[in-house]
Design an enzyme around this catalytic site. Structure first.
Site, mmCIF file in Angstrom:
data_model
loop_
_atom_site.group_PDB
_atom_site.id
_atom_site.type_symbol
_atom_site.label_atom_id
_atom_site.label_comp_id
_atom_site.label_asym_id
_atom_site.label_seq_id
_atom_site.Cartn_x
_atom_site.Cartn_y
_atom_site.Cartn_z
ATOM 1 C CB THR A 178 -0.863 0.053 1.274
ATOM 2 O OG1 THR A 178 -0.007 -0.109 2.420
ATOM 3 C CG2 THR A 178 -1.912 -1.039 1.278
ATOM 4 C CE LYS A 180 9.919 4.042 -2.355
ATOM 5 N NZ LYS A 180 8.531 3.663 -2.611
ATOM 6 N NE ARG A 202 2.422 2.737 -13.027
ATOM 7 C CZ ARG A 202 3.349 3.661 -13.273
ATOM 8 N NH1 ARG A 202 3.023 4.727 -13.975
ATOM 9 N NH2 ARG A 202 4.587 3.526 -12.809
#
Ligand code: 6AU
Length: 361
Positions: free
Chosen positions: A66, A102, A333
């Site tokens: 996510t 991150k 994607r």
């Protein structure tokens, strides 16, 4: 890539026995059970789309990644919110949740960002990642925060509101049904189907016990069979190399990640990297690799795949897994923009698993 490191030829079931981190041991077993080394990067824009996608693609994946901060309508309620619903889907389909946050900052700040604030990432994400540009102390700070969190929940009384296990059809505007759950799993050699168990509303939750066994005795939660609940340990992946064109991460930076991983084996599961980084004899870190796409069906399956025009570069699962030695491919994607994401996820799962079988011979 370190040539012919023993882990490149070892089946995941074997690596499950020697990995240091409890969550890595669990993940390797899950990969073997589901015959999947696929992570879905669920980069959609609304919480509803996220939950529908997780429910539909869950059967094909072992990790769901996510970016909670690009989701509109994320419900932060710690008992009934989006994190809790995602966790129920993770139990139902058997996958781990990886929040691609991150982290990069001073130790104190990342501790707070990880455990508190609006999102309370540590509560619902089994795995997160960090860019260690700020220095290795940041990893120690996150490891401490995770250890404190685990120790604290050992004594906490948990009040769990039964949210049940959401299915695609239950979400707002959820016209997309989970019509693929459980499909042809047996024909793919994967073990298991869905079972129903019950839930309770309040109990002590020992950190080393499976969460579901203690908190759910009445109700209708679903749990993926064939493997127990994941351990309560949290894991970190170090962002050692990036897929983007012109990435500024140097070899020295990547080497610092390797050293930090070895220093914190009890918290660092492995890397987000573009190649396998295990090189010392007892290294058994797990590698997850983004920048992965297959050419459209019908085209040469190992052919060149164009980047996205915004710096992202792509490689095929075969190149990343067989040649460069990664363990799990991260696909966004390539799956979510397909006409039928569940069947495209299955195509990625099959190709990625085949690439792994080719590697281990
Ligand atoms: O398959 P895509 O290109 O649609 O999505 C790739 C996903 C995105 C990125 O934020 C993430 O992978 N990513 C990362 C991660 C996982 O940390 C590192 C990197 O080097 N490249 C990359 O694309 O959600």
């Amino acid at each position: 890539m370190s040539d012919r490191h023993p882990t490149l030829l070892q089946p995941y079931s074997e690596r499950a026995k020697t990995a240091t981190h409890p969550l890595s041991r669990y993940l390797f077993r899950l990969m073997d059970l589901k015959a999947s080394n696929l992570c879905l990067s669920a980069d959609v824009t609304t919480a509803r789309e996220l939950l529908v996608l997780a429910d539909r693609v869950g059967p094909s994946i072992v990790v769901l990644k996510t970016h909670y901060d690009l989701i509109s309508g994320w419900d932060y309620n710690p008992q009934t919110g989006t994190g809790v619903k995602l966790a129920a889907l993770a139990r139902k389909h058997g996958f781990l949740i990886f929040e691609d946050r991150k982290f990069v900052d001073i130790g104190k700040t990342v501790q707070m960002q990880y455990t508190a604030g609006t999102a309370r990432i540590i509560e619902w994400a089994h795995i997160t990642n960090a860019n260690i540009d700020a220095g290795k102390d940041m990893v120690r700070a996150m490891a401490e925060a995770a250890a404190n969190w685990k120790a604290r929940i050992h004594y906490e009384v948990k009040t769990s509101v039964s949210v049940g296990t959401p299915v695609a059809g239950q979400f707002e505007d959820g016209e997309e049904q989970n019509d693929n759950a459980g499909d042809d799993r047996d024909s793919d050699g994967r073990k298991g189907s869905i079972v129903s168990i019950t839930t309770v509303t309040q109990s002590f939750e020992p950190a080393d016990s499976p969460r579901l066994a203690k908190t759910n005795e009445h109700g209708d939660e679903l749990v993926y069979p064939g493997i127990e609940e994941p351990p309560m340990d949290r894991g970190l992946l170090l962002l050692a190399q990036m897929s983007s064109k012109g990435c500024l991460m140097t070899k020295d930076y990547t080497q610092a990640c390797v050293e930090a991983a070895r220093e914190h084996k009890d918290f660092v599961m492995g890397y987000v990297a573009q190649e396998a980084l295990n090189s010392a004899p007892d290294d058994n870190f797990i590698h997850m690799t983004p920048g992965c796409k297959l050419p459209p069906p019908g085209q040469e399956e190992n052919g060149h795949v164009e980047g996205d025009g915004l710096g992202q570069q792509y490689n095929t699962p075969a190149k990343l897994i067989t040649l460069l030695g990664t363990d799990i491919v991260i696909v966004g994607r390539g799956i979510i923009q397909a006409a039928d994401p569940p069947s495209e996820a299955e195509r990625y799962r099959r190709k990625s698993w085949k690439a792994y079988l080719t590697r281990v011979g």
